[in-house]
Design a protein around this motif. Structure first.
Motif, PDB file in Angstrom:
ATOM      1  N   UNK A  70      19.678 116.817  82.711  1.00  0.00           N
ATOM      2  CA  UNK A  70      19.704 118.180  82.083  1.00  0.00           C
ATOM      3  C   UNK A  70      19.442 118.844  83.001  1.00  0.00           C
ATOM      4  N   UNK A  71      17.874 118.565  83.763  1.00  0.00           N
ATOM      5  CA  UNK A  71      17.850 119.558  85.196  1.00  0.00           C
ATOM      6  C   UNK A  71      18.002 119.664  86.130  1.00  0.00           C
ATOM      7  N   UNK A  72      19.196 118.793  86.520  1.00  0.00           N
ATOM      8  CA  UNK A  72      19.637 118.830  87.532  1.00  0.00           C
ATOM      9  C   UNK A  72      20.688 119.655  87.478  1.00  0.00           C
ATOM     10  N   UNK A  73      21.501 120.049  86.404  1.00  0.00           N
ATOM     11  CA  UNK A  73      22.596 121.328  85.069  1.00  0.00           C
ATOM     12  C   UNK A  73      21.535 122.135  86.062  1.00  0.00           C
ATOM     13  N   UNK A  74      19.891 122.669  85.320  1.00  0.00           N
ATOM     14  CA  UNK A  74      19.904 123.767  85.526  1.00  0.00           C
ATOM     15  C   UNK A  74      19.222 123.792  86.833  1.00  0.00           C
ATOM     16  N   UNK A  75      18.922 123.353  87.486  1.00  0.00           N
ATOM     17  CA  UNK A  75      18.969 124.195  88.895  1.00  0.00           C
ATOM     18  C   UNK A  75      20.057 123.934  89.650  1.00  0.00           C
ATOM     19  N   UNK A  76      21.210 123.299  89.464  1.00  0.00           N
ATOM     20  CA  UNK A  76      22.557 123.852  90.325  1.00  0.00           C
ATOM     21  C   UNK A  76      23.103 124.725  89.767  1.00  0.00           C
TER      22      UNK A  76
ATOM     23  N   UNK C  70      15.277 128.612  77.806  1.00  0.00           N
ATOM     24  CA  UNK C  70      15.989 127.316  78.061  1.00  0.00           C
ATOM     25  C   UNK C  70      16.704 126.688  77.181  1.00  0.00           C
ATOM     26  N   UNK C  71      16.642 126.257  75.517  1.00  0.00           N
ATOM     27  CA  UNK C  71      17.727 125.776  74.867  1.00  0.00           C
ATOM     28  C   UNK C  71      18.529 126.668  74.681  1.00  0.00           C
ATOM     29  N   UNK C  72      18.965 127.798  74.184  1.00  0.00           N
ATOM     30  CA  UNK C  72      19.012 129.056  74.121  1.00  0.00           C
ATOM     31  C   UNK C  72      20.820 128.575  75.315  1.00  0.00           C
ATOM     32  N   UNK C  73      20.336 128.891  75.834  1.00  0.00           N
ATOM     33  CA  UNK C  73      21.199 128.944  76.946  1.00  0.00           C
ATOM     34  C   UNK C  73      22.179 127.984  77.418  1.00  0.00           C
ATOM     35  N   UNK C  74      21.614 126.415  77.457  1.00  0.00           N
ATOM     36  CA  UNK C  74      21.828 125.342  77.628  1.00  0.00           C
ATOM     37  C   UNK C  74      23.287 125.222  75.801  1.00  0.00           C
ATOM     38  N   UNK C  81      31.628 124.696  76.822  1.00  0.00           N
ATOM     39  CA  UNK C  81      32.414 124.494  77.933  1.00  0.00           C
ATOM     40  C   UNK C  81      32.332 124.607  79.312  1.00  0.00           C
ATOM     41  N   UNK C  82      30.647 125.694  79.561  1.00  0.00           N
ATOM     42  CA  UNK C  82      30.305 125.824  81.182  1.00  0.00           C
ATOM     43  C   UNK C  82      29.716 123.716  81.532  1.00  0.00           C
ATOM     44  N   UNK C  83      29.497 123.638  80.491  1.00  0.00           N
ATOM     45  CA  UNK C  83      27.942 122.203  81.399  1.00  0.00           C
ATOM     46  C   UNK C  83      29.548 120.930  81.921  1.00  0.00           C
ATOM     47  N   UNK C  84      28.834 120.510  83.449  1.00  0.00           N
ATOM     48  CA  UNK C  84      29.194 119.592  83.917  1.00  0.00           C
ATOM     49  C   UNK C  84      29.591 118.178  82.725  1.00  0.00           C
ATOM     50  N   UNK C  85      30.584 117.303  83.466  1.00  0.00           N
ATOM     51  CA  UNK C  85      30.460 116.505  82.594  1.00  0.00           C
ATOM     52  C   UNK C  85      29.717 115.270  82.952  1.00  0.00           C
ATOM     53  N   UNK C  86      29.090 113.840  82.274  1.00  0.00           N
ATOM     54  CA  UNK C  86      29.440 114.065  80.729  1.00  0.00           C
ATOM     55  C   UNK C  86      28.144 114.588  79.803  1.00  0.00           C
ATOM     56  N   UNK C 141      30.951 126.291  67.255  1.00  0.00           N
ATOM     57  CA  UNK C 141      29.186 126.892  67.395  1.00  0.00           C
ATOM     58  C   UNK C 141      28.450 125.557  67.790  1.00  0.00           C
ATOM     59  N   UNK C 142      27.777 125.690  68.797  1.00  0.00           N
ATOM     60  CA  UNK C 142      26.654 124.565  68.406  1.00  0.00           C
ATOM     61  C   UNK C 142      25.256 125.313  69.159  1.00  0.00           C
ATOM     62  N   UNK C 143      24.431 123.549  68.085  1.00  0.00           N
ATOM     63  CA  UNK C 143      23.021 124.482  68.045  1.00  0.00           C
ATOM     64  C   UNK C 143      22.661 123.156  68.585  1.00  0.00           C
ATOM     65  N   UNK C 144      22.234 122.204  69.042  1.00  0.00           N
ATOM     66  CA  UNK C 144      21.907 121.063  69.499  1.00  0.00           C
ATOM     67  C   UNK C 144      20.291 121.515  69.601  1.00  0.00           C
ATOM     68  N   UNK C 145      20.183 122.725  70.763  1.00  0.00           N
ATOM     69  CA  UNK C 145      18.277 122.546  70.878  1.00  0.00           C
ATOM     70  C   UNK C 145      18.266 123.854  70.091  1.00  0.00           C
TER      71      UNK C 145
END
Lengths: 194, 194, 194, 194
Positions: A70-76, C70-74, C81-86, C141-145
């Motif tokens: 999570x942290x590295x993703x946010x930095x990048x 931070x949470x809502x952004x993630x 679908x913009x976060x990197x894998x995994x 929808x994603x509400x994980x955070x």
């Protein structure tokens, strides 16, 4: 929660964690050096290899792996200017009163007990080694989360050694009597890596 | 929990907290000096009086008062040899891996956010001022809990000032423009002291 | 840290926090209802308006605002679908052993003391009201955070009322004697909103 | 800290912890039952013996042992009327806003990650089994600290099983394939009991 089906195998998460650290220019040895410097005066016979084993043990914990991803993703994302406003400015500038970075680092640290917490606070203030390098930004680099996370890994690995030292003392031994592999024996047993 | 009838008035708890600190040889000014040393380089016009106000504000928090009453009680019981074994030996010798003292200090610190946590870790490792004096025991004195608790108070008061600094900056002001009484305006308003 | 120049005014951060909650479909009243249901049996005369005031007070804390941004952004990045894998799969599926969401929620909760922590744990397990709705996802929808963060806000606002109740009891009063505006008097005083 | 000479062997601390729980009327099986009830619906083949192993693992952690020794000491001193005023009244009545008990329980819980924290909060509010019995006082009994500490042990043991479940799933197994002894394999290896 407990019953949720997993979708990502832990090997995948472990691999991604190591790749992320490498991509951001942090090696296990960089972190082991910080641990060694903090622990050598208390531990006769401690070597950098013992510290490397301890760092690897910490990096196998799910809690730590998730925090790093999570942290590295946010930095990048901040480096690429892809966060929305005003979070982009806050993370991009590592602003003084932003505390989510410390909190994510603290979350992982807490799993190693109160000694790890105070060591984390110490490292977070008196940045040494690679933590100092990360904190000294060049060009458009963003290490807002990573410097706290590296402090967190080092604090955990250091606490692990402080506890191990005590176990050894009770057996009349020191780190001189210990092969690096036996620094963290639990990581060589299936089912104990969490 | 929430509905329990109280039996001890908060004024009684506040008074007992101040008396306990005094009895153990710690003054608000001792703690304010640690805060001042940490914050002066960031804050033009900051005085020891501003720091005293911040310390007093922290000492009005229930969470902190309860932590102090418990910690000082355990120190005093250990000094009198009145704890049962093996707790007597553990607390009496402030043994390295005992962490309940740090945890009680941490509990109070957490209420001031992540900056207070890292400051607490820093003070806990690099003991300055009165914290160093408490850590250096003479005769049969026991300060196993108190040194961590004083570090906790100083960390909270310091974090309070860091946040206040930011509020002032946004108004184009510094501590030079502030009377000590306005360091922590909420303590002068009924119903805000928790 | 302490001396870093700020780049984003706190009014901007406050505004962004409220907009983010609104965009994700969460109103202050949704959260106030959870608080009211938890506190009404302990507090004669408590109204939804008192709870709204307490929620607003919590939402003015920097620690909470940063956690929400931070949470809502993630959540939103995962939705797109913009976060990197995994990480995309982990956040997208709110997987069982991912704990960064709880940790960010916990960080904000800790500032309201131990009562807020246990209330947070309770709400996180026994999801009520809007928390349950967020946890029941529709479509992509994603509400994980967000579900953890709303639990965190409600836990803080509830703890704030528990402490206020006690202050009132000591004055021989209840919430019946209190206008909503006086639930959290400190938010009406300059310099106390941190 | 790290280099302090120990004076009490860990076997002595372990023994004292078990004796203290026994003296206060709490058995490992009482705690295992709470764990079983929380985890059985997620874990095919889970038995009370698996839960007992997990409880025993938790009770071998230094952080937890120290927390228990301190908490039970304070309960017993309060029962005997030996605490000084006003702490005697506060602990003796388990007063609503006293949070040091939860904080000590939380300190141990944090070492098992965020899932343990929310489970702890849940148990602390919705007291089940032996926790409920402890909370329902008879005569002059004081369990102000113990009920929180038992909730803490149960939360840790439950989190341990949730993590183990995941490890098993990745190997295509369930608890049906596991002997109780293999619930917590690390406790059978020298040097991993911290």
């Amino acid at each position: 929660m407990d019953g949720a089906k997993f979708q990502v195998h832990s090997d995948v998460v472990t691999k991604a964690t190591h790749e992320a650290l490498k991509r951001r220019g942090v090696t296990n040895e960089d972190i082991a050096k910080i641990v060694f410097d903090m622990q050598i005066s208390f531990n006769k016979g401690l070597t950098i290899e013992h510290c490397m084993e301890s760092v690897e043990s910490v990096l196998r914990k799910r809690e730590m792996q998730h925090a790093l991803l999570v942290g590295i993703e946010l930095d990048e994302l901040a480096e690429q200017g892809k966060l929305s406003k005003p979070l982009q400015e806050i993370v991009g500038s590592d602003e003084g009163l932003f505390g989510v970075d410390e909190m994510i680092g603290l979350g992982a640290v807490l799993t190693y007990g109160s000694i790890a917490v105070t060591t984390f606070g110490h490292l977070d203030k008196n940045k040494t080694g690679i933590i100092h390098e990360l904190d000294t930004k060049y060009g458009g680099q963003v290490h807002t989360f990573l410097d706290d996370l590296v402090a967190s890994i080092a604090a955990c690995a250091s606490a692990r050694i402080a506890h191990r030292t005590r176990d050894l003392e009770e057996q009349g031994k020191t780190f001189e009597d210990l092969s690096p592999r036996d620094t963290t024996p639990e990581i060589h047993i299936s089912g104990t890596d969490t």
